[in-house]
Design an enzyme around this catalytic site. Structure first.
Site, mmCIF file in Angstrom:
data_model
loop_
_atom_site.group_PDB
_atom_site.id
_atom_site.type_symbol
_atom_site.label_atom_id
_atom_site.label_comp_id
_atom_site.label_asym_id
_atom_site.label_seq_id
_atom_site.Cartn_x
_atom_site.Cartn_y
_atom_site.Cartn_z
ATOM 1 N N CYS A 105 35.055 16.993 66.559
ATOM 2 C CA CYS A 105 35.919 15.466 66.426
ATOM 3 C C CYS A 105 36.555 15.669 64.997
ATOM 4 C CB CYS A 105 34.950 14.652 66.424
ATOM 5 S SG CYS A 105 35.853 12.759 66.546
ATOM 6 N N ALA A 119 29.084 -15.621 55.951
ATOM 7 C CA ALA A 119 28.534 -16.901 57.035
ATOM 8 C C ALA A 119 27.590 -16.342 57.765
ATOM 9 C CB ALA A 119 29.619 -17.419 57.733
ATOM 10 N N ASP A 120 27.714 -15.063 58.580
ATOM 11 C CA ASP A 120 26.849 -14.549 59.585
ATOM 12 C C ASP A 120 25.557 -14.000 58.693
ATOM 13 O OD1 ASP A 120 28.197 -15.076 61.667
ATOM 14 O OD2 ASP A 120 29.414 -13.083 61.522
ATOM 15 N N LYS A 174 24.710 -24.615 37.927
ATOM 16 C CA LYS A 174 23.535 -24.169 36.976
ATOM 17 C C LYS A 174 23.225 -25.373 36.206
ATOM 18 C CE LYS A 174 25.058 -19.399 36.664
ATOM 19 N NZ LYS A 174 25.805 -18.562 35.801
ATOM 20 N N CYS A 211 34.799 9.712 73.538
ATOM 21 C CA CYS A 211 35.415 9.388 72.025
ATOM 22 C C CYS A 211 36.867 9.781 72.274
ATOM 23 C CB CYS A 211 34.762 10.627 71.403
ATOM 24 S SG CYS A 211 35.885 10.687 69.692
ATOM 25 N N ARG A 221 24.174 -4.291 39.804
ATOM 26 C CA ARG A 221 23.106 -5.204 40.071
ATOM 27 C C ARG A 221 22.198 -4.456 40.834
ATOM 28 N NH1 ARG A 221 22.512 -10.778 43.177
ATOM 29 N NH2 ARG A 221 23.307 -9.682 45.043
ATOM 30 N N LYS A 233 32.423 -19.271 42.194
ATOM 31 C CA LYS A 233 31.796 -18.079 42.518
ATOM 32 C C LYS A 233 32.490 -16.740 43.023
ATOM 33 C CE LYS A 233 27.735 -16.601 45.762
ATOM 34 N NZ LYS A 233 28.309 -15.452 46.410
ATOM 35 N N CYS A 266 38.104 13.106 70.448
ATOM 36 C CA CYS A 266 38.087 14.400 70.937
ATOM 37 C C CYS A 266 37.565 14.299 72.420
ATOM 38 C CB CYS A 266 36.885 15.110 69.981
ATOM 39 S SG CYS A 266 35.481 14.228 70.323
ATOM 40 N N LYS A 308 28.501 -22.870 48.951
ATOM 41 C CA LYS A 308 29.311 -21.945 49.796
ATOM 42 C C LYS A 308 30.680 -22.531 50.577
ATOM 43 C CE LYS A 308 28.728 -17.786 50.075
ATOM 44 N NZ LYS A 308 27.498 -16.983 50.700
#
Length: 795
Positions: free
Chosen positions: A466, A66-67, A324, A442, A171, A150, A445, A348
């Site tokens: 790390c 969606a984003d 289609k 981090c 693809r 889909k 580490c 969608k």
């Protein structure tokens, strides 16, 4: 659901869009100037390309469908309003992502295009009306469609010649895919030989490779019990399984294939879409039983509503319905618009939502050092799946949504990719909830975690020490284009690291002289004397290393093979390079300077102007408006910069502070010098400075240098050779030299070696088996040389 947790709020489509994880720009497209549109389209294009690579190539998406759709729709709206801004790399022209170098390329006979999307019933009715108008149909003539689930998997194309499967491909970018024939042959649902009759001599059958939900869950449960890698969702699992180098691994994965389309074909075989699906079924393929032939918009919407209601019971993931036009002659008349067919659209599903309590935020460190915040949630069911964790993307998203531990949050599974938090129910916020502070070190580490350039991710700078990154860094260190250590591959590195023998690059060279460990290799690990001798020889052969291979082998983010070569030529030797990087590390720009430089209209020139100014401590013009104060304090500053500076300044004291920031907190001259090397730039220069700013990294580098015999200085490239300044592409199976040898020789003669052919290419050196690059050379009129002709030219 827990009684203490309220039901999810009802969100309309507008609030859905407002609350999604990726903030939508505030300026409507119809209010943008052309310059603003160009700037935003460039940003959207880069962002979409990054997400395409994450989704298609890495099977590791960071945002929901969606984003992604919101980002792409805005880009397409901009292109529609400003057609002159469109280019071959625009979102409207791009499908999928570039293919991985792990597999051979396959040029699709007919491009595998993507579909436009519809998000509500009104857009479906508009789609049907557009088709009727285009075909100039009478008002009472119905349009028949095929509506198909889909599938949320990985698209694949299968080429059959005389009924026999000869090639299978992903693809890819729509025009070129990856050759995964051996892996696709392992799927029971893909026939090796077509059954029945009526198939053309040549046909590409297309469909979706996916993992049934039950089989996916069983695989993940078994992998977790054995301490092996698990997958976030069936789509990632299908993509990762199909891209295995070893087909035996793919064969063990529960994958299946639905056929629904075709590409190149030597002869017609059906008159309708529905007839084509029936032909596929007769030839031995699985065709989705929920595909249906219907008429008109209401028929399509009815199929959509039925599939949406049954979605959780299908046994496989779908994220919408594809419509289609049924008649193939009508499909041909309708044709295509840019990257998508005019006769098809994807409807969608909306996001699935629930509410739950955020119990904690964990920071995960990825193999490239990225710090990713993961929400730890009170378990809740969303769309039939129990969710315990969700992505928070990055620190900017946490701050934007003001997500706090203890909050009741709205959880969304959009497109069934990665659960995400889309908002906070602020009325239920605990009194003691405090804003979340993202770590700047981090958690694995303890090294600095920094943001480079415009990147939203914060990354650990302790790459060589790390534990979250070390195996990947070591794999990079011994890779063919870095130190290229013979006999030390991924399997050996993982085994030696697990035993505690190799924790940093220097340990590799220490191992070759550690008789105790070598004895254990012979006695416990089954290494023969020849294998041990070859391992030692492979390691010792790299105690003399070229400067560019050393730089590349360090694995500094943003420093690739070509940049390493450019840096080695710029500095000539290790001592000069290290001294420059150390000086740059002590001259990093401060956070305030970065904030000032990122402000709209505050250019390099403006920063220089501010640095040269010395406004007095007390305001000489207390009655003057802010714009006038700035104009007097910083003579020559243009109006846009004055307005931006006024927005971030509350008074005269802020102006004097910004002047001091511009003067004292900017990057050092040496950092700018490194950034100024052609082919390097400020992002790569800053990455080097951060790497050498970390004491742990310096210790690791110094330990490595102590094990090496010599770092070879760089000879200046020839400038008077016949190929100096020329761009060369090598393609095909070279027989007189390896690809690396050819590249190194060409570059030593002053040539630039490229991986793709364009009008600016001067020579293409083609060996046996040259394919698409040779065709591109012929198309652009580029000179093509055999290996012997190339050797004669440079001798």
């Amino acid at each position: 659901m827990d009684a203490a947790i309220p039901p999810p709020p009802v969100l309309n489509s507008a609030s859905n869009k407002a609350d999604r994880a990726i903030p939508m720009p505030h300026t409507p497209v119809d209010a943008l100037t052309e310059d603003q549109a160009r700037e935003e389209l460039d940003r959207l294009s880069a962002e979409l390309a990054r997400h395409d690579a994450l989704y298609y190539a890495d099977a590791a998406p960071e945002i929901s469908d969606a984003d992604y759709d919101d980002l792409k729709r805005r880009a397409l709206d901009i292109e529609t309003r400003f057609p002159a801004l469109s280019s071959p790399v625009s979102p409207s022209q791009r499908v999928g992502a570039p293919v991985s170098s792990q597999f051979a390329e396959v040029r699709h006979g007919v491009p595998m295009l993507s579909l436009d999307n519809a998000f509500d019933d009104g857009e479906v009715r508009d789609f049907v009306a557009r088709i009727a108008r285009f075909l100039k149909l009478p008002g009472d003539e119905p349009v028949a469609f095929v509506a198909e689930p889909k599938i949320d998997g990985l698209s694949a194309s299968l080429r059959y010649e005389k009924g026999v499967l000869v090639q299978g491909a992903t693809r890819g970018d729509g025009k070129t895919g990856e050759d995964v024939t051996a892996n696709l042959r392992t799927l029971d649902s893909i026939p090796q030989t077509l059954t029945g009759s009526g198939w053309p001599d040549v046909i590409e059958i297309r469909g979706e490779v996916y993992a049934p939900n039950a089989a996916f869950d069983a695989f993940n449960a078994a992998a977790e019990a054995e301490g092996k890698r698990t997958y976030a969702n069936p789509r990632n699992f299908a993509a990762g399984s199909l891209r295995q180098k070893d087909p035996k691994i793919t064969a063990q994965r529960p994958l299946t294939f639905f056929a629904y389309a075709w590409g190149e074909t030597s002869a017609p075989f059906a008159d309708t879409q529905h007839g084509a699906l029936e032909a596929f079924r007769a030839w031995g393929f699985q065709v989705n039983d929920r595909s249906a032939r219907v008429e008109g918009a209401e028929g399509l919407i009815g199929v959509y509503q039925s599939l949406e209601a049954d979605r959780s019971r299908l046994g496989y993931d779908i994220d919408g319905v594809v419509y289609k036009v049924d008649r193939l002659d009508w499909q041909q008349r309708l044709g295509f618009i840019a990257r998508s067919p005019r006769w098809a659209i994807a409807h969608k599903f909306p996001a699935q939502q629930a509410t739950t309590v955020l119990e904690g935020i964990d920071i995960q460190v990825g193999r490239t050092g990225s710090l990713t915040p993961v929400a730890r949630l009170h378990p809740v069911t969303v769309g039939g799946v129990v969710v315990r964790n969700a992505t928070l993307h990055n620190e900017d998203e946490i701050a934007r949504k003001d997500v706090r531990i203890g909050d009741t949050v709205v959880l969304q599974r959009a497109g069934d990719v990665i659960p995400q938090i889309v908002g906070v129910v602020e009325t239920l916020r605990p009194d003691d909830a405090v804003p979340y502070v993202f770590p700047t070190t981090c958690p694995v580490c303890g090294s600095e975690a920094v943001r480079e350039g415009d990147e939203v991710k914060r990354r650990c700078t302790g790459g060589l020490i790390c534990d979250a990154q070390i195996v990947e860094r070591l794999k990079h260190f011994v890779s063919r284009r870095a130190f290229d250590i013979e006999g030390l591959g991924e399997k050996q590195l993982i085994a030696f690291h697990a035993r505690g023998w190799i924790k940093e690059p220097a340990d590799i060279f220490r191992l070759a002289r550690d008789e105790e460990k070598l004895t254990l290799l012979r006695a416990e690990d089954g290494y023969g004397e020849t294998s041990v001798r070859n391992l030692i020889a492979g390691i010792d052969a790299r105690r003399v290393i070229s400067l560019d291979r050393l730089i590349f082998g360090l694995g500094v983010r943003e420093i690739g093979e070509q940049t390493s070569l450019v840096l080695s030529r710029a500095f000539g030797n290790w001592t000069a390079f290290r001294e420059a990087c150390m000086a740059a590390a002590n001259g990093l720009a401060g956070d305030d300077w970065k904030a000032l430089a990122a402000t709209h209209a505050i250019s390099t020139r403006v920063l220089g102007l501010m640095a040269e100014a010395t406004p007095p401590a007390d305001d000489p013009w207390p009655e003057a408006p802010m714009d006038q104060k700035i104009a007097l304090a910083f003579p020559g500053m243009a109006a846009p910069a004055r307005r931006s500076l006024a927005e971030i300044s509350d008074g005269w004291s802020d102006l004097t502070r910004w002047a001091a920031v511009a003067r004292d907190e900017g990057p050092s001259d040496i950092l700018n010098q490194i950034a100024g090397v052609s082919g390097v730039g400020p992002v790569a220069a800053e990455a080097l400075a951060h790497f050498f700013h970390e004491p742990h990294n310096l210790q690791v580098v110094d330990a490595l240098l102590a094990e090496l015999e010599r770092v070879e200085d760089v000879a200046a490239p020839t400038t008077d050779s016949p190929v100096a300044g020329k761009t060369v592409v090598f393609t095909g199976s070279l027989e007189r030299f390896t690809r690396d040898e050819a590249k190194a020789r060409a570059e030593s003669l002053g040539a630039k070696v490229s991986g793709s052919v364009s009008k600016k290419t001067d020579y293409v050196v083609a060996g046996p088996g040259a394919g698409s690059k040779l065709k591109d050379a012929e198309k652009h009129g580029v000179t093509v040389l055999t290996e012997d002709e190339w050797l004669a030219l440079i001798s």
